[in-house]
Scaffold this active site. Structure first.
Site, PDB file in Angstrom:
ATOM      1  N   LYS A  26     -10.873  -0.670  10.091  1.00  0.00           N
ATOM      2  CA  LYS A  26     -11.311  -1.733   9.086  1.00  0.00           C
ATOM      3  C   LYS A  26     -11.555  -2.934  10.023  1.00  0.00           C
ATOM      4  CE  LYS A  26      -7.308  -0.225   6.113  1.00  0.00           C
ATOM      5  NZ  LYS A  26      -7.980   0.310   5.054  1.00  0.00           N
ATOM      6  N   GLN A  77      -4.807  -5.197   6.730  1.00  0.00           N
ATOM      7  CA  GLN A  77      -5.717  -6.121   6.158  1.00  0.00           C
ATOM      8  C   GLN A  77      -6.235  -7.583   7.058  1.00  0.00           C
ATOM      9  OE1 GLN A  77      -8.099  -5.130   3.763  1.00  0.00           O
ATOM     10  NE2 GLN A  77      -7.229  -3.309   3.560  1.00  0.00           N
ATOM     11  N   HIS A 107       0.729  -1.174  -0.145  1.00  0.00           N
ATOM     12  CA  HIS A 107      -0.057  -0.216  -0.021  1.00  0.00           C
ATOM     13  C   HIS A 107       0.977   1.111  -0.132  1.00  0.00           C
ATOM     14  CE1 HIS A 107      -2.869   2.893   1.888  1.00  0.00           C
ATOM     15  NE2 HIS A 107      -3.787   2.263   1.464  1.00  0.00           N
ATOM     16  N   ASP A 154       2.793  -4.736   8.060  1.00  0.00           N
ATOM     17  CA  ASP A 154       1.541  -4.009   7.852  1.00  0.00           C
ATOM     18  C   ASP A 154       0.364  -4.875   7.963  1.00  0.00           C
ATOM     19  OD1 ASP A 154      -0.626  -2.531   7.163  1.00  0.00           O
ATOM     20  OD2 ASP A 154       0.196  -1.991   4.987  1.00  0.00           O
ATOM     21  N   CYS A 201      -4.812   2.509  -3.958  1.00  0.00           N
ATOM     22  CA  CYS A 201      -3.407   2.893  -3.231  1.00  0.00           C
ATOM     23  C   CYS A 201      -2.378   1.968  -3.333  1.00  0.00           C
ATOM     24  CB  CYS A 201      -3.641   3.226  -1.705  1.00  0.00           C
ATOM     25  SG  CYS A 201      -4.745   4.627  -1.398  1.00  0.00           S
TER      26      CYS A 201
HETATM   27  N1  PMP Z   1      -1.979  -0.556   4.634  1.00  0.00           N
HETATM   28  C1  PMP Z   1      -2.830  -1.582   4.023  1.00  0.00           C
HETATM   29  C2  PMP Z   1      -2.601  -2.873   3.550  1.00  0.00           C
HETATM   30  C3  PMP Z   1      -3.996  -0.908   3.816  1.00  0.00           C
HETATM   31  O1  PMP Z   1      -5.003  -1.629   3.146  1.00  0.00           O
HETATM   32  C4  PMP Z   1      -4.372   0.253   4.280  1.00  0.00           C
HETATM   33  C5  PMP Z   1      -5.772   0.938   4.143  1.00  0.00           C
HETATM   34  N2  PMP Z   1      -6.405   1.025   2.802  1.00  0.00           N
HETATM   35  C6  PMP Z   1      -3.443   0.928   4.983  1.00  0.00           C
HETATM   36  C7  PMP Z   1      -2.007   0.459   4.914  1.00  0.00           C
HETATM   37  C8  PMP Z   1      -3.459   2.352   5.539  1.00  0.00           C
HETATM   38  O2  PMP Z   1      -4.397   2.397   6.520  1.00  0.00           O
HETATM   39  P1  PMP Z   1      -4.798   3.781   7.091  1.00  0.00           P
HETATM   40  O3  PMP Z   1      -5.461   4.847   5.828  1.00  0.00           O
HETATM   41  O4  PMP Z   1      -6.057   3.330   8.111  1.00  0.00           O
HETATM   42  O5  PMP Z   1      -3.856   4.450   7.931  1.00  0.00           O
END
Ligand code: PMP
Length: 384
Positions: free
Chosen positions: A203, A180, A101, A177, A341
């Protein structure tokens, strides 16, 4: 009626979470760690109880390892701007992957520019990470590996244990990370032995504006704070300050109190639903949705045949992902179109966007049937 298939973006919130927020604001709204009156004590107690819940949720070593942040993005940035700036030198290597991401790419690009460290990537091979060259990619110059656990676009759970073991052999630290994965499975940081783990509350049924940075105590002890202000200090004089103990050293200013308390309610709720049920149910939905989608002509589903995750990404022939998703919205179906993203991953597939359906435990097969029926209708509408 709403069919909500955008859970990888953010989940819906159960009533108990909304009520926990309302109760805080209406019954014991006060700042934490400061007051010596009843509602301030109550707020502090509820806030700190959540640290214990998070500690238990990920089987961490102690509450001292649990830092509340605003979300995964802030958690990764804290590691980058504290540990990264302090420990990375010219010629050192940071290793991430081609499926990260943006929030696990951009901070490292910023830090490598600042420190002279080199940013390297584990590449994609077809639909998975190519680990063939891993012994070359993880070498004596590698100081940090930062890796996504479960992809937010492909139905993939990465073999992080293998990567962590290899990284530790050369003395590198590992950040996982888990944004998910944590909504869908039991995570155990002692078992994984990762050095840092990051995730977001929103999430996993919690409110927005709250997330967690887990770090091993000895590493956090040796890191400088990124933000200075109230609460993170031990003593302040005109010429210098000393820091509070961990985790407070990293929580400058008034924290997101209501959101942390809401996250606590979300954790209780998820423990009650049960991760075994969540994984089993979501996996059934994924299998069913995949087999139904495969019947659509000219569809391309991205990712390995065996979907291990909770998302399905696809495109259909000449139809724009945005057009299809906009039309599906007319039927009250919420799915995502875009690059999610992960632009480097989109480049790997030579696409600029895809449609992404992402499930959670409250979704049903009948919603999938409705989705397929409406998808067929939207294709017809565009064709005419
Ligand atoms: N890492 C992953 C794998 C994600 O899916 C996301 C959110 N789409 C993020 C990081 C970023 O999370 P946040 O926007 O809640 O900071």
């Amino acid at each position: 009626p709403l069919v909500y298939f955008d859970n990888a973006s953010t989940s819906q919130k159960p009533k108990c979470v909304i009520e926990a927020l309302t109760q805080f604001y209406s019954e014991y709204n006060a700042n934490v760690h400061r007051g010596i009156y009843k509602i301030a004590d109550a707020a502090t107690e509820e806030y700190e109880k959540v640290r214990i819940k998070v500690n238990n949720l990920i089987n961490s070593y102690s509450e001292r390892s649990i830092i509340f942040t605003s979300g995964t993005t802030e958690s990764i940035n804290i590691v980058a701007h504290s540990w990264g700036v302090e420990n990375l030198r010219k010629g050192d290597e940071i290793l991430i992957t081609e499926m990260e991401h943006h929030s696990n790419i951009v901070p490292w690009q910023i830090i490598s520019k600042k420190t002279g460290a080199i940013l390297r990537y584990i590449p994609m091979r077809d639909d998975i990470l190519d680990l063939n060259n891993i012994d070359n990619l993880i070498n004596n110059r590698t100081k940090l590996v930062s890796i996504i656990h479960q992809s937010n676009v492909l139905g993939i759970i990465n073999p992080i244990r293998e990567v962590i073991e290899k990284a530790h052999k050369v003395g590198a630290k590992v950040l996982v990370d888990a944004a998910q994965s944590i909504p869908h499975m039991n995570l155990d940081v002692q078992n994984l032995e990762c050095d840092f783990l990051t995730f977001s509350g929103h999430k996993m049924c919690g409110p927005t504006g709250v997330g967690v940075l887990f770090g091993k105590e000895n590493i956090l002890e040796n890191m400088d704070p990124v933000f200075g202000g109230g609460q993170m200090i031990e003593k302040v004089s005109l010429d210098k300050s000393t820091w509070n103990e961990i985790p407070f050293k990293f929580e400058a200013g008034t924290p997101n109190i209501a959101q942390v308390i809401g996250l606590g309610a979300a954790i209780d709720y998820l423990m009650n639903v049960g991760f075994d049920f969540i994984r089993e149910h979501v996996s059934e939905l994924i299998q069913y949705a995949t087999s139904e989608l495969q019947k659509i002509e000219h569809i391309t589903i991205y990712g390995p045949n065996q979907n291990q995750g909770s998302v399905i990404s696809f495109n259909i022939d000449k139809y724009s992902a945005y057009d299809l998703v906009k039309l599906l919205d007319c039927y009250n179906i919420a799915v995502r179109a875009g690059h999610h993203c992960v632009q480097p991953l989109m480049n790997h597939y030579n696409i600029s966007s895809s449609i992404r359906k992402s499930f959670y435990f409250y979704n049903t097969k009948s919603e999938i049937n409705y989705f397929i029926e409406c998808l067929k209708k939207t294709i017809k509408i565009i064709d005419h």
